[in-house]
Design a protein around this motif. Structure first.
Motif: not given
Length: 320
Positions: A46-56
């Motif tokens: 989806g996006s770098l932001y959401m993917s990075a948030k997903h891993v903390g």
């Protein structure tokens, strides 16, 4: 009231106590913070932001990760599903074990364009003592001009001949347009001197900056200028110079952005941007290699990263 204690910020507490004389005495107490190293890695969905948030990853770390690659990557058009990211950064905990702030990114890696391109950068203080990002050979990540001078914008019109949305006939479009909400900050694409910052015909509010090596950049349809922007002022790369607007001949809020090389307009999206030429040498390079070895020892083993990627992909498939 006999006393009061409150936390002014993550590192300081203020203690008020009533004295024997009836007055209130204030004392500041410093809260000891513990610095630890955190490592994250993942694949973009989806996006770098959401993917990075997903891993903390905290918001500040995600922003700094994107900044590290602002000279290499157009995050609106060159990031695809399955691209990889990795970061090692400092985190600070208070005496109660709560994460209160994040520190510097020590290492950032991105594998983008369908994993066809990959770069990793290490944070290190250069000869002038200012921290910067360098690749494994000691070459600075910085370029003469940033890839895009605005964050979170959508490319709404490209470079070249097009039908003008107001005039109705085909004419040369000597820049690119980025649609963004009114008031979105616009950055100086590189170090330079402002040539003009005023109204300029159909461009409305307009800024032009002269850079090194024959480059100039222009920014049009601005809502307004940042404080102190005027002809003759020197700006540094990344400085806020203006804000998105719809002044002049414009159908809606957007930034019209041009790059000129020795007086000729060139496509900003296809420009092979020059490096700053800054490369570590001698004792600085030797110290950098020591720091690189220290950071590499903190990185996740590749097998661990692959296991995390596989786990996330299975989770995503299960959600579908």
């Amino acid at each position: 009231l006999l006393g009061l204690e409150f936390r002014a910020d993550p590192e300081n507490r203020i203690v008020l106590k009533r004295t024997a004389g009836g007055e209130m005495a204030a004392q500041k107490k410093t809260v000891p913070l513990t610095t630890r190293i955190m490592s994250i890695a993942g694949r973009i969905n989806g996006s770098l932001y959401m993917s990075a948030k997903h891993v903390g990853a905290p918001d500040e770390v995600i922003a700094n990760l994107a900044d590290a690659f602002s000279y290499d990557v157009d995050f609106q058009r060159e990031i695809f599903g399955g691209d990889e990211f990795e970061a090692i950064f400092e985190v600070k905990y208070d005496d109660e074990g709560k994460l209160v702030s994040t520190g510097d990114i020590l290492y950032a890696r991105l594998n983008w364009r369908g994993r066809s391109r990959e770069k990793g950068y290490y944070r290190f203080p250069g000869d002038d003592g200012r921290p910067d990002f360098y690749d494994a050979t000691g070459q600075s990540a910085k370029r003469l001009l940033m890839k895009t001078p605005i964050d979170g914008a959508r490319l709404s019109s490209g470079f070249g001949t097009r039908k003008h949305p107001i005039l109705g006939y085909r004419r040369a479009h000597k820049g690119v347009d980025f649609a963004a909400p009114r008031g979105t900050p616009i950055k100086a694409a590189g170090d330079g001197v402002i040539v003009r910052a005023n109204r300029y015909g159909s461009f409305g509010n307009y800024v032009k900056i002269r850079h090194a090596n024959g480059y100039e950049t222009a920014y049009a349809h601005l809502n307004g200028f940042a404080r102190g922007m005027r002809a003759g002022k020197r700006v540094r790369q990344g400085d806020i110079i203006a804000y998105v607007g719809t002044t002049g001949r414009s159908t809606g809020p957007h930034l019209h952005y041009e790059v000129h090389l020795r007086g000729t307009a060139v496509n900003p999206q296809r420009l092979k941007i020059d490096t700053t030429g800054k490369t570590l040498e001698g004792s600085a390079l030797a110290a950098f290699k020591e720091e690189k070895a220290r950071i590499d020892a903190m990185r996740m083993p590749e097998e661990t990263r692959e296991a995390l990627y596989a786990r996330d992909e299975r989770a995503a498939q299960g959600a579908l």
